[in-house]
Design a protein around this motif. Structure first.
Motif, PDB file in Angstrom:
ATOM      1  N   GLN A 165      -4.848   4.988  -0.488  1.00 20.00           N
ATOM      2  CA  GLN A 165      -5.348   5.436   0.817  1.00 20.00           C
ATOM      3  C   GLN A 165      -5.177   4.341   1.868  1.00 20.00           C
ATOM      4  OE1 GLN A 165      -9.550   6.361   0.999  1.00 20.00           O
ATOM      5  NE2 GLN A 165      -9.302   7.513   2.882  1.00 20.00           N
ATOM      6  N   THR A 166      -5.538   3.117   1.516  1.00 18.54           N
ATOM      7  CA  THR A 166      -5.404   1.997   2.437  1.00 18.54           C
ATOM      8  C   THR A 166      -3.947   1.774   2.830  1.00 18.54           C
ATOM      9  OG1 THR A 166      -7.347   0.969   1.450  1.00 18.54           O
ATOM     10  CG2 THR A 166      -5.947  -0.453   2.771  1.00 18.54           C
ATOM     11  N   ALA A 167      -3.062   1.825   1.824  1.00 14.95           N
ATOM     12  CA  ALA A 167      -1.630   1.629   2.086  1.00 14.95           C
ATOM     13  C   ALA A 167      -1.109   2.687   3.059  1.00 14.95           C
ATOM     14  CB  ALA A 167      -0.846   1.662   0.784  1.00 14.95           C
ATOM     15  N   LEU A 168      -1.532   3.940   2.854  1.00 17.21           N
ATOM     16  CA  LEU A 168      -1.073   5.026   3.723  1.00 17.21           C
ATOM     17  C   LEU A 168      -1.671   4.909   5.128  1.00 17.21           C
ATOM     18  CD1 LEU A 168      -1.187   8.010   1.211  1.00 17.21           C
ATOM     19  CD2 LEU A 168       0.861   7.118   2.330  1.00 17.21           C
ATOM     20  N   LEU A 169      -2.944   4.563   5.202  1.00 18.72           N
ATOM     21  CA  LEU A 169      -3.590   4.390   6.513  1.00 18.72           C
ATOM     22  C   LEU A 169      -2.922   3.265   7.293  1.00 18.72           C
ATOM     23  CD1 LEU A 169      -7.365   4.794   5.550  1.00 18.72           C
ATOM     24  CD2 LEU A 169      -6.005   6.397   6.910  1.00 18.72           C
ATOM     25  N   ASP A 170      -2.604   2.174   6.601  1.00 11.27           N
ATOM     26  CA  ASP A 170      -1.932   1.046   7.243  1.00 11.27           C
ATOM     27  C   ASP A 170      -0.571   1.452   7.795  1.00 11.27           C
ATOM     28  OD1 ASP A 170      -4.049  -0.573   6.709  1.00 11.27           O
ATOM     29  OD2 ASP A 170      -3.125  -1.628   5.035  1.00 11.27           O
ATOM     30  N   ALA A 171       0.040   2.432   7.142  1.00 13.80           N
ATOM     31  CA  ALA A 171       1.368   2.890   7.570  1.00 13.80           C
ATOM     32  C   ALA A 171       1.244   4.007   8.600  1.00 13.80           C
ATOM     33  CB  ALA A 171       2.165   3.370   6.371  1.00 13.80           C
ATOM     34  N   ASP A 172       0.021   4.213   9.098  1.00 12.75           N
ATOM     35  CA  ASP A 172      -0.197   5.157  10.186  1.00 12.75           C
ATOM     36  C   ASP A 172      -0.177   6.632   9.779  1.00 12.75           C
ATOM     37  OD1 ASP A 172      -1.092   4.655  12.678  1.00 12.75           O
ATOM     38  OD2 ASP A 172       0.802   5.127  13.674  1.00 12.75           O
ATOM     39  N   PRO A 217       1.177  12.477  10.520  1.00 15.59           N
ATOM     40  CA  PRO A 217       1.203  13.388   9.373  1.00 15.59           C
ATOM     41  C   PRO A 217      -0.080  13.267   8.547  1.00 15.59           C
ATOM     42  CG  PRO A 217       3.164  11.983   9.429  1.00 15.59           C
ATOM     43  CD  PRO A 217       2.219  11.457  10.446  1.00 15.59           C
ATOM     44  N   TYR A 218      -0.601  14.396   8.139  1.00 19.04           N
ATOM     45  CA  TYR A 218      -1.766  14.409   7.264  1.00 19.04           C
ATOM     46  C   TYR A 218      -1.313  14.456   5.816  1.00 19.04           C
ATOM     47  CZ  TYR A 218      -5.675  14.823  10.478  1.00 19.04           C
ATOM     48  OH  TYR A 218      -6.634  14.544  11.403  1.00 19.04           O
ATOM     49  N   ILE A 219      -1.804  13.526   5.027  1.00 17.95           N
ATOM     50  CA  ILE A 219      -1.450  13.457   3.613  1.00 17.95           C
ATOM     51  C   ILE A 219      -2.697  13.775   2.794  1.00 17.95           C
ATOM     52  CG2 ILE A 219      -0.469  12.030   1.773  1.00 17.95           C
ATOM     53  CD1 ILE A 219       1.398  12.292   4.241  1.00 17.95           C
ATOM     54  N   VAL A 239       1.850  -0.249  -5.185  1.00 17.10           N
ATOM     55  CA  VAL A 239       1.233   0.647  -4.198  1.00 17.10           C
ATOM     56  C   VAL A 239       1.978   0.591  -2.860  1.00 17.10           C
ATOM     57  CG1 VAL A 239      -0.861   1.014  -2.835  1.00 17.10           C
ATOM     58  CG2 VAL A 239      -1.026   0.653  -5.286  1.00 17.10           C
ATOM     59  N   GLU A 240       2.541  -0.580  -2.535  1.00 15.92           N
ATOM     60  CA  GLU A 240       3.231  -0.723  -1.246  1.00 15.92           C
ATOM     61  C   GLU A 240       4.397   0.248  -1.091  1.00 15.92           C
ATOM     62  OE1 GLU A 240       3.490  -4.451  -3.193  1.00 15.92           O
ATOM     63  OE2 GLU A 240       1.713  -3.200  -3.343  1.00 15.92           O
ATOM     64  N   ILE A 241       4.958   0.720  -2.201  1.00 10.02           N
ATOM     65  CA  ILE A 241       6.129   1.592  -2.042  1.00 10.02           C
ATOM     66  C   ILE A 241       5.722   3.008  -1.638  1.00 10.02           C
ATOM     67  CG2 ILE A 241       7.465   0.279  -3.737  1.00 10.02           C
ATOM     68  CD1 ILE A 241       7.321   2.822  -5.521  1.00 10.02           C
ATOM     69  N   ILE A 242       4.453   3.344  -1.812  1.00 11.07           N
ATOM     70  CA  ILE A 242       4.035   4.725  -1.531  1.00 11.07           C
ATOM     71  C   ILE A 242       4.245   5.142  -0.069  1.00 11.07           C
ATOM     72  CG2 ILE A 242       2.060   6.307  -1.470  1.00 11.07           C
ATOM     73  CD1 ILE A 242       1.414   5.547  -4.229  1.00 11.07           C
ATOM     74  N   PRO A 243       3.790   4.345   0.903  1.00 11.10           N
ATOM     75  CA  PRO A 243       4.017   4.770   2.296  1.00 11.10           C
ATOM     76  C   PRO A 243       5.501   4.963   2.628  1.00 11.10           C
ATOM     77  CG  PRO A 243       2.434   2.989   2.221  1.00 11.10           C
ATOM     78  CD  PRO A 243       2.975   3.125   0.830  1.00 11.10           C
ATOM     79  N   ALA A 244       6.349   4.079   2.102  1.00 12.01           N
ATOM     80  CA  ALA A 244       7.787   4.194   2.345  1.00 12.01           C
ATOM     81  C   ALA A 244       8.346   5.465   1.718  1.00 12.01           C
ATOM     82  CB  ALA A 244       8.513   2.966   1.801  1.00 12.01           C
ATOM     83  N   LEU A 245       7.903   5.740   0.494  1.00 16.71           N
ATOM     84  CA  LEU A 245       8.333   6.962  -0.189  1.00 16.71           C
ATOM     85  C   LEU A 245       7.893   8.199   0.583  1.00 16.71           C
ATOM     86  CD1 LEU A 245       7.713   6.654  -4.036  1.00 16.71           C
ATOM     87  CD2 LEU A 245       9.815   7.382  -2.907  1.00 16.71           C
ATOM     88  N   VAL A 246       6.637   8.195   0.993  1.00 19.65           N
ATOM     89  CA  VAL A 246       6.086   9.331   1.740  1.00 19.65           C
ATOM     90  C   VAL A 246       6.887   9.551   3.022  1.00 19.65           C
ATOM     91  CG1 VAL A 246       4.078  10.106   3.075  1.00 19.65           C
ATOM     92  CG2 VAL A 246       3.760   9.216   0.764  1.00 19.65           C
ATOM     93  N   ALA A 247       7.139   8.479   3.749  1.00 18.95           N
ATOM     94  CA  ALA A 247       7.898   8.581   5.000  1.00 18.95           C
ATOM     95  C   ALA A 247       9.286   9.154   4.742  1.00 18.95           C
ATOM     96  CB  ALA A 247       7.999   7.210   5.662  1.00 18.95           C
TER      97      ALA A 247
END
Length: 129
Positions: free
Chosen positions: A25-32, A9-11, A111-119
């Motif tokens: 950005q780093t948190a999201l990139l790490d979460a693929d 997914p592109y964010i 910041v760590e919660i952002i990738p989980a929220l996005v997913a």
């Protein structure tokens, strides 16, 4: 076997604070996730016109066009979910009630919660077209 889409997914990440933008950005990139950044609302609008995104993560207080205006614009054109990061919730909830697909993330946050929220938001919003 569940379907595996090889397209990440592109964010679109809209944040004028360099430090916070880099962290998210780093948190999201790490979460693929694939992440494209914009530093203000106008740049974000341009990028939205030129590319398809799965979702937008934006700060409320961004230059040239605030997060609310951007979210309104996305709701009427791109129709993709928006995660709105905000430090001043009270004033804006009223202006946001009409917006579907907008989730508020109050500051301060980890910041760590952002990738989980996005997913989670993407999963909820992936309606069979």
């Amino acid at each position: 076997m569940h379907q595996h889409k090889n397209t990440k997914p592109y964010i679109l990440l809209v944040e004028d604070d360099v430090k916070l933008r880099n962290l998210i950005q780093t948190a999201l990139l790490d979460a693929d996730f694939q992440v494209i950044c914009a530093t203000d609302g106008l740049e974000a609008s341009t990028k939205l016109k030129n590319q398809k995104f799965s979702m937008v993560v934006t700060d409320l207080n961004i230059p040239k066009k605030d997060g609310i205006k951007l979210a309104n614009e996305i709701a009427s054109s791109a129709n993709i979910p928006v995660l709105l990061i905000t430090g001043e919730l009270e004033n804006f909830e009223i202006r946001l009630k009409a917006l579907d697909g907008v989730m508020l993330l109050p500051k301060p946050f980890k910041v760590e919660i952002i990738p989980a929220l996005v997913a989670k938001i993407l999963k909820t919003n992936t309606k069979a077209a």
